[in-house]
Motif scaffolding. Structure first.
Motif, PDB file in Angstrom:
ATOM      1  N   ARG A 102      18.310  -6.996  10.606  1.00 36.33           N
ATOM      2  CA  ARG A 102      19.499  -6.612  11.297  1.00 36.33           C
ATOM      3  C   ARG A 102      21.071  -6.632  10.454  1.00 36.33           C
ATOM      4  NH1 ARG A 102      18.218  -6.810  16.291  1.00 36.33           N
ATOM      5  NH2 ARG A 102      20.661  -7.029  16.992  1.00 36.33           N
ATOM      6  N   MET A 103      20.741  -5.914   9.431  1.00 39.65           N
ATOM      7  CA  MET A 103      21.916  -5.391   8.656  1.00 39.65           C
ATOM      8  C   MET A 103      22.888  -4.478   9.272  1.00 39.65           C
ATOM      9  SD  MET A 103      22.031  -3.923   4.935  1.00 39.65           S
ATOM     10  CE  MET A 103      21.099  -5.587   4.165  1.00 39.65           C
ATOM     11  N   PRO A 104      23.982  -4.662   9.555  1.00 39.89           N
ATOM     12  CA  PRO A 104      24.850  -3.596   9.961  1.00 39.89           C
ATOM     13  C   PRO A 104      24.998  -2.250   9.245  1.00 39.89           C
ATOM     14  CG  PRO A 104      26.420  -5.395   9.271  1.00 39.89           C
ATOM     15  CD  PRO A 104      24.862  -5.891   9.157  1.00 39.89           C
ATOM     16  N   SER A 105      24.921  -1.157   9.915  1.00 38.47           N
ATOM     17  CA  SER A 105      24.855   0.111   9.151  1.00 38.47           C
ATOM     18  C   SER A 105      25.502   1.060  10.295  1.00 38.47           C
ATOM     19  CB  SER A 105      23.585   0.640   8.866  1.00 38.47           C
ATOM     20  OG  SER A 105      23.457   1.796   8.088  1.00 38.47           O
ATOM     21  N   GLN A 106      26.100   2.298   9.252  1.00 38.25           N
ATOM     22  CA  GLN A 106      26.814   3.148  10.182  1.00 38.25           C
ATOM     23  C   GLN A 106      25.693   4.274  10.670  1.00 38.25           C
ATOM     24  OE1 GLN A 106      30.572   6.184   9.244  1.00 38.25           O
ATOM     25  NE2 GLN A 106      29.867   4.967   7.712  1.00 38.25           N
ATOM     26  N   ALA A 107      26.000   4.729  11.807  1.00 39.74           N
ATOM     27  CA  ALA A 107      25.139   5.613  12.395  1.00 39.74           C
ATOM     28  C   ALA A 107      25.773   6.958  13.060  1.00 39.74           C
ATOM     29  CB  ALA A 107      24.271   5.158  13.388  1.00 39.74           C
ATOM     30  N   LEU A 108      25.157   8.118  13.090  1.00 43.24           N
ATOM     31  CA  LEU A 108      25.854   9.228  13.799  1.00 43.24           C
ATOM     32  C   LEU A 108      25.179   9.543  15.277  1.00 43.24           C
ATOM     33  CD1 LEU A 108      27.689  11.915  13.728  1.00 43.24           C
ATOM     34  CD2 LEU A 108      25.890  13.004  12.629  1.00 43.24           C
ATOM     35  N   TYR A 109      26.002   9.606  16.280  1.00 46.88           N
ATOM     36  CA  TYR A 109      25.291   9.838  17.620  1.00 46.88           C
ATOM     37  C   TYR A 109      25.533  11.366  18.113  1.00 46.88           C
ATOM     38  CZ  TYR A 109      25.022   9.858  22.748  1.00 46.88           C
ATOM     39  OH  TYR A 109      24.628  10.089  23.932  1.00 46.88           O
ATOM     40  N   ILE A 110      24.865  11.976  18.443  1.00 40.83           N
ATOM     41  CA  ILE A 110      24.881  13.296  18.829  1.00 40.83           C
ATOM     42  C   ILE A 110      24.314  13.402  20.360  1.00 40.83           C
ATOM     43  CG2 ILE A 110      24.465  15.746  18.242  1.00 40.83           C
ATOM     44  CD1 ILE A 110      24.440  15.308  15.382  1.00 40.83           C
ATOM     45  N   LEU A 111      25.062  13.985  21.269  1.00 42.77           N
ATOM     46  CA  LEU A 111      24.341  14.352  22.556  1.00 42.77           C
ATOM     47  C   LEU A 111      24.350  15.895  22.442  1.00 42.77           C
ATOM     48  CD1 LEU A 111      23.428  13.603  25.352  1.00 42.77           C
ATOM     49  CD2 LEU A 111      25.996  13.770  26.165  1.00 42.77           C
ATOM     50  N   ALA A 112      23.200  16.233  22.619  1.00 48.92           N
ATOM     51  CA  ALA A 112      22.958  17.912  22.833  1.00 48.92           C
ATOM     52  C   ALA A 112      22.610  18.220  24.002  1.00 48.92           C
ATOM     53  CB  ALA A 112      22.090  18.333  21.474  1.00 48.92           C
TER      54      ALA A 112
END
Length: 381
Positions: A102-112
């Motif tokens: 459960r290490m915090p990490s950056q993520a990219l969210y895309i709604l297409a």
């Protein structure tokens, strides 16, 4: 009824429909290795996982001038293509990876949104590097997407746009105007509309002489075919647009026929050249963008740091000295605490019936009503 004039037809290249920016595709063979003509990879983002569709597969994110591509480095058949035209919403967020405690990490969210279907994508950084968590590793996606939105005239047909100002075409970056043709009739209506052509290296523009807002901007990328055909108005230039450009059939008449044939040959030549090497109008240097972000972050960090040299120490003794000198220049009566304060106390005046300041020696009450006093007191040094 349009009749083809065989002697004016020319061999034209096969149009490759532009779908890369307008579709969402899954698991397409050789997706990331076979880009269309004119498509360029502007940035690579490594150690990225498709957390929704392919969790556990480490992949790579590719940002081109038309779309975002993700492909797995573990299973080569797994990939995604998301065209910028299908973007509905995008942002970054912090997620906790189950595979790494459960290490915090950056993520990219895309709604297409494609064909009335909504897709959600989540691309997570699985590098495990703590430093990447605070860095804008997905900045290129947002930068290129903004550039894409501002360069639609390079790719898409535009009707009644703000593209002409006082009879002159508003030129795009990298655009060169080759010729301007006046006296062009648009045959879209029965009575026709008289206007002008502007031919450039990127598009063909027509606008009405009577109303500049009645216009069309047609990139060569959206032209399926060019023909000269016989119509009820005489020989006419007929342009068939691609399906992605609306599938229109546009007709234009130019007199005399020699001018029409010259324009037709010029358009065929420019169309062929552009199809072989299209220009989508997007210029982006990922390395330069990262350097600018780093410089801005460093400048912001320095601005928040406390530095003694940025502050000036005030000398109270100097301030008191200045005030003392200032008091010596004040007009008489302006200094509230003076040695003659007792002489300035108000006294009751019987003649006037109210209290007033004591009259100085050598003056009378009558002298206060004279513009020029009758007796002047001379002070000698």
């Amino acid at each position: 009824m349009l009749k083809s004039l065989g002697q004016s037809d020319a061999q034209q290249p096969q149009l490759q429909l532009l779908w890369e920016d307008k579709d969402v595709k899954f698991d397409t063979p050789h997706l990331h290795t076979r880009l269309r003509t004119g498509e360029k990879v502007l940035d690579y983002i490594y150690h990225i996982e498709d957390s929704k569709g392919n969790p556990g597969d480490t992949g790579r994110l590719m940002v081109t001038n038309l779309r975002v591509i993700w492909h797995s480095l573990v299973h080569k058949k797994y990939n995604l293509s998301i065209g910028f035209a299908r973007f509905g919403n995008t942002n970054t967020r912090i997620v906790h990876m189950h595979s790494k405690g459960r290490m915090p990490s950056q993520a990219l969210y895309i709604l297409a949104i494609s064909n009335e279907t909504r897709f959600e994508f989540l691309f997570t950084d699985v590098s495990g590097e703590t430093a990447r968590r605070d860095q804008p590793i997905f900045a290129s996606v947002f930068d290129v997407y903004q550039l894409y939105q501002r360069t639609y005239l390079y790719r898409d047909l535009k009707l009644r746009g703000a593209i002409v100002l006082t009879g002159q075409l508003i030129i795009l970056p990298d655009e060169q105007v080759y010729s301007q043709v006046q006296g062009v009739w648009n045959l879209s209506s029965d009575q026709g509309n008289l206007g002008s052509f502007v031919v450039s290296n990127i598009r063909l523009v027509w606008f009405a002489d009577a109303n500049e807002t009645f216009n069309i901007s047609l990139p060569y990328l959206q032209i399926e075919s060019l023909r000269v055909r016989e119509s009820k108005y005489g020989p006419a230039l007929v342009i068939q647009t691609a399906e992605t450009g609306g599938g229109y059939v546009l007709g234009f008449r130019i007199d005399p026929a020699e001018r029409l044939n010259d324009l037709f040959k010029e358009l065929c030549s420019l169309h062929t050249v552009y199809i072989e090497q299209p220009n989508f109008g997007i210029h982006y240097d990922a390395q330069d963008a990262r350097q600018r972000l780093a410089d801005a972050a460093e400048e912001a960090a320095q601005a928040t740091q406390f530095k003694i040299e940025n502050f000036e120490e005030l000398d109270e003794r100097q301030e008191r000295e200045i005030n003392t000198k200032l008091n010596s220049y004040l007009a008489e009566g302006c200094v509230s605490h003076s040695s003659s304060q007792s002489d300035r106390d108000p006294v009751y005046c019987k003649e006037l019936g109210f209290a007033m300041e004591r009259i100085r020696e050598g003056y009378k009450l009558q002298d206060l009503w004279n513009v020029m006093p009758t007796k002047m007191e001379i002070f000698e040094e």
